[in-house]
Motif scaffolding. Sequence first.
Motif, short mmCIF file in Angstrom:
data_model
loop_
_atom_site.label_atom_id
_atom_site.label_comp_id
_atom_site.label_asym_id
_atom_site.label_seq_id
_atom_site.Cartn_x
_atom_site.Cartn_y
_atom_site.Cartn_z
N PHE A 92 0.82 -1.21 0.00
CA PHE A 92 0.00 0.00 0.00
C PHE A 92 0.86 1.27 0.00
CE2 PHE A 92 -2.44 3.34 2.23
CZ PHE A 92 -3.51 3.44 1.36
N ILE A 93 1.96 1.26 0.76
CA ILE A 93 2.83 2.45 0.80
C ILE A 93 3.44 2.69 -0.57
CG2 ILE A 93 4.92 3.48 1.80
CD1 ILE A 93 4.32 1.96 4.36
N THR A 94 3.93 1.61 -1.18
CA THR A 94 4.55 1.74 -2.51
C THR A 94 3.54 2.30 -3.50
OG1 THR A 94 5.83 -0.21 -1.91
CG2 THR A 94 5.91 0.47 -4.22
N LYS A 95 2.30 1.80 -3.42
CA LYS A 95 1.26 2.29 -4.32
C LYS A 95 1.04 3.79 -4.17
CE LYS A 95 -1.78 -1.80 -4.51
NZ LYS A 95 -3.12 -2.28 -4.14
N ILE A 96 0.82 4.23 -2.91
CA ILE A 96 0.43 5.64 -2.76
C ILE A 96 1.59 6.60 -2.98
CG2 ILE A 96 -1.59 5.17 -1.32
CD1 ILE A 96 -0.02 6.15 1.13
N THR A 97 2.85 6.13 -2.83
CA THR A 97 3.98 7.02 -3.13
C THR A 97 4.13 7.21 -4.63
OG1 THR A 97 5.53 5.16 -3.03
CG2 THR A 97 5.31 6.52 -1.04
N ARG A 98 3.53 6.32 -5.41
CA ARG A 98 3.65 6.40 -6.88
C ARG A 98 2.44 7.06 -7.54
NH1 ARG A 98 6.11 0.31 -8.05
NH2 ARG A 98 8.12 0.65 -7.01
N TYR A 99 1.37 7.22 -6.78
CA TYR A 99 0.18 7.85 -7.36
C TYR A 99 0.42 9.32 -7.61
CZ TYR A 99 -2.78 3.80 -6.09
OH TYR A 99 -3.35 2.55 -5.99
N GLU A 100 -0.23 9.82 -8.66
CA GLU A 100 -0.14 11.25 -8.95
C GLU A 100 -0.82 12.06 -7.84
OE1 GLU A 100 -1.50 14.32 -12.45
OE2 GLU A 100 -1.51 12.18 -12.91
N LYS A 101 -1.98 11.56 -7.40
CA LYS A 101 -2.71 12.21 -6.31
C LYS A 101 -3.31 11.13 -5.40
CE LYS A 101 -4.16 16.34 -8.88
NZ LYS A 101 -5.33 17.03 -9.46
N PHE A 140 10.33 14.31 -0.46
CA PHE A 140 9.12 13.72 -1.04
C PHE A 140 7.93 14.67 -0.90
CE2 PHE A 140 5.24 11.12 -0.81
CZ PHE A 140 5.35 10.43 -2.00
N THR A 141 7.17 14.80 -1.99
CA THR A 141 5.95 15.63 -1.95
C THR A 141 4.79 14.84 -2.57
OG1 THR A 141 6.40 16.60 -4.11
CG2 THR A 141 7.23 17.82 -2.19
N TRP A 142 3.59 15.25 -2.25
CA TRP A 142 2.42 14.59 -2.84
C TRP A 142 1.27 15.57 -2.91
CZ3 TRP A 142 3.96 14.06 2.18
CH2 TRP A 142 3.01 14.32 3.18
N LYS A 143 0.26 15.18 -3.67
CA LYS A 143 -0.93 16.01 -3.82
C LYS A 143 -2.15 15.20 -3.41
CE LYS A 143 0.80 18.63 -7.81
NZ LYS A 143 0.83 18.55 -9.28
N ASN A 144 -3.10 15.88 -2.80
CA ASN A 144 -4.36 15.24 -2.43
C ASN A 144 -5.46 15.57 -3.43
OD1 ASN A 144 -3.49 15.86 0.92
ND2 ASN A 144 -3.86 13.83 0.11
#
Length: 300
Positions: A180-189, A244-248
């Motif tokens: 699950f962590i690997t998945k969400i670190t690779r998602y665009e949002k 590391f950055t991400w968007k919601n």
Amino acid sequence: MGFATNGSADKPLKFLIYGRTGWIGGLLGKLCDAQGIEFAYGTGRLEDRTSLESDIAAVRPTHIFNAAGVTGRPNVDWCESHKVETIRTNVVGTLTLADVCREKGLILINYATGCIFEYNKEHPLGSGIGFKEEDSANFIGSFYSKTKAMVEDLLKNYENVCTLRVRMPISSDLSNPRNFITKITRYEKVVDIPNSMTILDELLPISIDMAKRNLTGIYNFTNPGVVSHNEILEMYKEYMDPKFTWKNFTLEEQAKVIIAPRSNNELDTTKLKQEFPDLLPIKESLIKYVFKPNQKTSSA
């Protein structure tokens, strides 16, 4: 629960595992090796009763583990367009295996899913009120979840089955695309919703102990408490990658890029904690089993 097994208490353990090519099935084999437990992988197809009987006759196991099942690649949306294949494995196959096991006096440890619930009036998001083992599924938004809810309901009638409701599994292997962590670190949002999750490094060894104790019935097989996507990504940033950055995005925005809705819920882990009182809360387990072992040492 009172299921009379064929195995006597002093008989050495021998496991027959289905799901050799799967993530959980592979990890189970490694755990058995580490613990010195004899095991073999099943070669039969779950929906083919004769092939299962042949496996059992050849291996003569004390317990059977089912880690086989269709989740779909790359994700559960696959099941929406492959309904018969999904039914064949997740419903027909699992029921056939449970039935053969019962006939042979064997306990089946079945890795199921907790993605058959969604937050509702009685279990509001953020309330800490989790769904219990005896609660009936209230989420059938995806065909995958629908088949899993069906089979769980039918398996309640089999006194030889231990159903483990796994959710959003996570392991210390951050290179695994199923993690699950690997998945969400690779998602665009990502959406940001608190959920019950399963830390496999802590819980898979517990499933082996459950077999040793001949436990049956349904168990919410997650760590106590909930963790949100953003909380996990904050930990990832702290321990793994400070840049590391991400968007919601919202559930409404997510709905536009997925075919089937996704389940979000909290499961009550009181029953599992009674058997295994040392089970760590989800955030502590994440740090101990996933982030600390993978921590990148920052250069001075």
